[in-house]
Write a protein that holds these residues in place. Structure first.
Motif, PDB file in Angstrom:
ATOM      1  N   THR A   3       0.852  -1.188   0.000  1.00 30.05           N
ATOM      2  CA  THR A   3       0.000   0.000   0.000  1.00 30.05           C
ATOM      3  C   THR A   3       0.883   1.231   0.000  1.00 30.05           C
ATOM      4  O   THR A   3       1.816   1.331   0.803  1.00 30.05           O
ATOM      5  N   SER A   5       0.821   5.760  -0.809  1.00 24.68           N
ATOM      6  CA  SER A   5      -0.013   6.940  -1.017  1.00 24.68           C
ATOM      7  C   SER A   5       0.070   7.365  -2.482  1.00 24.68           C
ATOM      8  O   SER A   5       0.966   6.944  -3.219  1.00 24.68           O
ATOM      9  N   THR A  27      -1.847  -1.285  -3.768  1.00 25.98           N
ATOM     10  CA  THR A  27      -3.020  -0.451  -3.525  1.00 25.98           C
ATOM     11  C   THR A  27      -2.551   0.982  -3.318  1.00 25.98           C
ATOM     12  O   THR A  27      -1.665   1.242  -2.506  1.00 25.98           O
ATOM     13  N   THR A  29      -3.515   4.813  -2.173  1.00 30.94           N
ATOM     14  CA  THR A  29      -4.482   5.477  -1.300  1.00 30.94           C
ATOM     15  C   THR A  29      -4.412   6.989  -1.445  1.00 30.94           C
ATOM     16  O   THR A  29      -3.377   7.545  -1.823  1.00 30.94           O
ATOM     17  N   ASP A  31      -5.535  10.161   1.109  1.00 31.17           N
ATOM     18  CA  ASP A  31      -5.990  10.470   2.469  1.00 31.17           C
ATOM     19  C   ASP A  31      -6.266   9.204   3.271  1.00 31.17           C
ATOM     20  O   ASP A  31      -7.236   9.111   4.026  1.00 31.17           O
ATOM     21  N   GLY A  32      -5.455   8.166   3.047  1.00 31.59           N
ATOM     22  CA  GLY A  32      -5.574   6.922   3.791  1.00 31.59           C
ATOM     23  C   GLY A  32      -6.647   5.969   3.298  1.00 31.59           C
ATOM     24  O   GLY A  32      -6.796   4.882   3.831  1.00 31.59           O
ATOM     25  N   LYS A  33      -7.398   6.357   2.256  1.00 29.61           N
ATOM     26  CA  LYS A  33      -8.465   5.495   1.733  1.00 29.61           C
ATOM     27  C   LYS A  33      -8.053   4.947   0.365  1.00 29.61           C
ATOM     28  O   LYS A  33      -7.567   5.694  -0.483  1.00 29.61           O
ATOM     29  N   PRO A  34      -8.241   3.642   0.136  1.00 29.00           N
ATOM     30  CA  PRO A  34      -7.863   3.050  -1.154  1.00 29.00           C
ATOM     31  C   PRO A  34      -8.646   3.676  -2.302  1.00 29.00           C
ATOM     32  O   PRO A  34      -9.857   3.862  -2.200  1.00 29.00           O
ATOM     33  N   VAL A  35      -7.935   4.026  -3.380  1.00 25.88           N
ATOM     34  CA  VAL A  35      -8.603   4.589  -4.559  1.00 25.88           C
ATOM     35  C   VAL A  35      -8.388   3.736  -5.800  1.00 25.88           C
ATOM     36  O   VAL A  35      -9.211   3.762  -6.711  1.00 25.88           O
ATOM     37  N   ILE A  68     -12.459  -5.751   1.887  1.00 24.98           N
ATOM     38  CA  ILE A  68     -13.087  -4.703   2.696  1.00 24.98           C
ATOM     39  C   ILE A  68     -13.612  -5.248   4.015  1.00 24.98           C
ATOM     40  O   ILE A  68     -14.329  -4.569   4.734  1.00 24.98           O
TER      41      ILE A  68
END
Length: 95
Positions: A3, A5, A27, A29, A31-35, A68
């Motif tokens: 993962t 950024s 993966t 991300t 702002d810390g969320k996977p995109v 998830i």
């Protein structure tokens, strides 16, 4: 699975591409969320690939749900869920 950024992915895209060529999934991300996920191309091994025709890719769905945190999307389905309804089902008054 690695993962990183979005900023790291932009800066190190060449190194990430090499890792993906070796079969690793990356993966990305924001702002810390996977995109998005960087995955090997379907024909990356030189083999000829044909796209799937129609239908649902159940394995991909299960993999996504596991990623998830959902282990069992459908915890219970009754054995008789698709049995015919009784003939008077629509004639009976509602409770």
């Amino acid at each position: 699975m690695k993962t990183v950024s979005l900023q790291e992915a932009t800066r190190d895209l060449d190194a990430l591409a090499r890792a993906v060529e070796q079969g690793e999934v990356v993966t990305v991300t924001r702002d810390g969320k996977p995109v998005l996920d960087l995955v090997p191309h379907a024909g990356a091994g030189g083999e000829e690939t044909k796209p799937k025709k129609g239908g649902i890719d159940w394995e991909a769905m299960q993999a996504h749900l596991r990623s998830i945190g959902v282990e069992n999307a459908v915890p219970y389905i009754a054995d008789d869920f698709d049995d015919p309804l009784p003939e008077d089902f629509l004639l009976r008054p509602l409770p």
